[in-house]
Enzyme design. Structure first.
Site, mmCIF file in Angstrom:
data_model
loop_
_atom_site.group_PDB
_atom_site.id
_atom_site.type_symbol
_atom_site.label_atom_id
_atom_site.label_comp_id
_atom_site.label_asym_id
_atom_site.label_seq_id
_atom_site.Cartn_x
_atom_site.Cartn_y
_atom_site.Cartn_z
ATOM 1 N N ARG A 72 3.677 -11.886 0.354
ATOM 2 C CA ARG A 72 4.099 -13.101 1.056
ATOM 3 C C ARG A 72 2.975 -14.146 1.015
ATOM 4 N NH1 ARG A 72 7.554 -9.920 0.983
ATOM 5 N NH2 ARG A 72 9.133 -9.366 2.544
ATOM 6 N N GLU B 259 11.967 -2.393 -8.185
ATOM 7 C CA GLU B 259 11.996 -1.517 -7.007
ATOM 8 C C GLU B 259 12.310 -0.118 -7.517
ATOM 9 O OE1 GLU B 259 11.152 -2.239 -4.001
ATOM 10 O OE2 GLU B 259 11.398 -4.405 -3.743
ATOM 11 N N PHE C 295 11.230 0.866 -2.335
ATOM 12 C CA PHE C 295 12.088 1.603 -3.231
ATOM 13 C C PHE C 295 13.421 0.867 -3.309
ATOM 14 C CE2 PHE C 295 14.716 2.839 0.168
ATOM 15 C CZ PHE C 295 15.736 3.661 -0.297
ATOM 16 N N ALA D 73 0.801 -1.222 0.000
ATOM 17 C CA ALA D 73 0.000 0.000 0.000
ATOM 18 C C ALA D 73 0.834 1.272 0.000
ATOM 19 C CB ALA D 73 -0.924 -0.023 1.212
ATOM 20 N N ARG D 74 1.890 1.292 0.809
ATOM 21 C CA ARG D 74 2.612 2.546 1.039
ATOM 22 C C ARG D 74 3.533 2.937 -0.106
ATOM 23 N NH1 ARG D 74 6.055 -0.137 5.912
ATOM 24 N NH2 ARG D 74 7.678 -1.198 4.734
ATOM 25 N N GLU D 75 3.705 2.050 -1.075
ATOM 26 C CA GLU D 75 4.654 2.323 -2.162
ATOM 27 C C GLU D 75 3.950 3.132 -3.254
ATOM 28 O OE1 GLU D 75 6.077 -1.673 -2.916
ATOM 29 O OE2 GLU D 75 6.847 -1.836 -0.874
HETATM 30 ZN ZN LIG Z 1 6.924 -3.666 -1.989
#
Ligand SMILES: [Zn+2]
Ligand SMILES: *[C@@H]1O[C@H](CO)[C@@H](O)[C@H](O)[C@H]1NC(C)=O
Length: 432
Positions: free
Chosen positions: A257, A387, A311, A183-185
């Site tokens: 995961r 990434e 990242f 979510a946070r990416e």
């Molecule tokens: Zn990730």
């Protein structure tokens, strides 16, 4: 009265990111295998949250809670692990990020008449959803929007199928790209919507449409993505719960995961409160099942799968669970290098250089149940985790300044273009 309203507004403004008061983020460097080994127990003991993984010659980035900072530093010193402050006051850096986002929002709205999907700012869920619908309506000959399921909280999980032949030409290889599983990416979804833009609205690589069918899913995890915007900036997981107390206290599963390949054996947690919780069982999450089903839908002709994260400026390939090389390792590496070269040719000189390699060997960290490994395991010949560049290095804000979003999208697109072409060249032609 006015004063009261203002006070209330300020209280709300300052209430944001309060859970991160006192948190710090550190760059950490590991240069030997011994240091890598010494780091593992610290991760558990101090609940270290990796925003980016270190490689043997590149610093990683880790969030450390106030109560563990002193002990973490002491143990890192003892183990010879180098560290330096990235952000001294995480809450303040997140507030600074918000100011940039708000300022961009105002100018971006003015520029775009309040409608268009921004690339000079982070993209909110509703805006992405609207954009996908708009693409489907405006370009029905090439783009079809599919909404196969709703997320746990009831948001549609939407993807776009792009094809000049309505997915009916069985000789065309398929390319699948997803984003936003973590979510946070926040840099991840724009890199996928930009690919849609380049395949539908602003086509400069016609061969990519003639040769391939595309499936593009910008936000795998809409619940988490939304929650990271509204409530908890570092939310990573889904938002699912069941009736047990454990799950009510700690909702959500790490989607990356949760895939059914050596599930929950390494680099995962069985603790629902962990950010790398593998879930109660493989594919417990509707969000990961959607990706699984997309992978299977055209499996025989899927040549390339990319999953967008941040990242770290890395392109990683299987096997991530044990660092062994796949029988297609040569192809994976060759195409990986080609993608990196294409990105580097467009990258800003002060962006970090990209690293390409086997996931586990590059980040010195083994992960079970990732979508990258799973896709390869079920038969996708070329499967990669990107990434993307995602954090600020100025010390003011935490995340990448929104002014660089379009740059990241543009350079990433160059990688996708080359990856697609090379995948098409390598992909076995159907027998006549
Ligand atoms: Zn990730
Ligand atoms: C409910 O969730 C908890 C925590 O995620 C998990 O331990 C448990 O196995 C789940 N129960 C079922 C029936 O899935």
């Amino acid at each position: 009265m006015k004063v009261l309203v203002l006070a209330a507004l300020l209280a709300v403004a300052y209430a944001k990111h309060e859970e991160y008061i006192g948190w710090k983020s550190y760059y950490i460097g590991v240069t030997t295998d011994e240091q890598v080994k010494a780091l593992a127990p610290l991760v558990d003991a101090y609940e270290l949250d990796f925003i980016g993984h270190p490689t043997l010659n590149r610093e990683g980035l880790v969030l450390v809670k106030p109560q563990y900072q002193a002990a973490f530093i002491q143990d890192a010193d003892a183990a010879g692990i180098s560290y330096r402050i990235h952000v001294d006051d995480v809450k303040r850096a997140l507030d600074y990020d918000d100011q940039l986002i708000d300022a961009q929002k105002r100018s971006s709205l003015a520029r775009n008449g309040g409608r268009q999907l921004p690339y000079d700012n982070y993209q909110e869920l509703d805006v992405i959803d609207d954009y996908l619908d708009y693409i489907g309506e405006k370009y029905p000959d090439v783009a079809t929007v599919v909404s196969p399921a709703k997320s746990f909280d009831g948001h549609p999980i939407k993807y776009v199928k792009i094809s000049t032949t309505n997915f009916e030409d069985e000789t065309k290889p398929v390319i699948i790209i997803d984003g936003g599983i973590h979510a946070r990416e926040w840099i991840s979804p724009p890199s996928v919507t930009w690919a849609i833009h380049k395949l539908v609205e602003d086509v400069t690589e016609n061969d990519l449409l003639e040769r391939f069918d595309w499936i593009l899913l910008p936000v795998v995890n809409p619940d988490g993505y939304k929650f990271s915007h509204t409530t908890n900036r570092f939310w990573r997981k889904t938002r699912s719960t069941n009736s047990t107390v454990a799950s009510q206290l700690c909702p959500g599963v790490d989607g990356n995961r949760n895939f059914d390949f050596v599930w929950n054996t390494i680099g995962t947690s069985s603790n629902p409160c962990s950010d790398i919780y593998a879930g109660p069982y493989a594919f417990s999450e509707i969000e990961t099942r959607v990706v699984r089903d997309i992978l299977y839908e055209n499996l025989a002709r899927t040549a390339l799968y990319l999953t967008m994260h941040s990242f770290g400026s890395m392109i990683l390939y299987p096997w991530g669970h044990d660092g062994s090389l796949s029988s297609n390792a040569l192809g994976l590496h060759t195409v990986g290098v080609a993608m990196v070269n294409a990105i580097e040719a467009e990258a800003l000189p002060y962006f970090p250089r990209y690293v390409v390699g086997n996931s586990a060997l590059v980040i010195k960290y083994y992960i079970a149940g990732s979508s990258e490994d799973y896709a390869h395991y079920i038969g996708v010949p070329l499967s990669y985790t990107y990434e993307l560049p995602g954090v600020s290095s100025t010390g003011n804000g935490f995340h990448l300044d929104p002014q660089y979003i379009e740059q990241v999208c543009r350079e990433t697109w160059e990688g996708i273009v080359v990856g697609a072409r090379r995948a098409g060249d390598l992909f076995p032609k159907p027998q006549d």
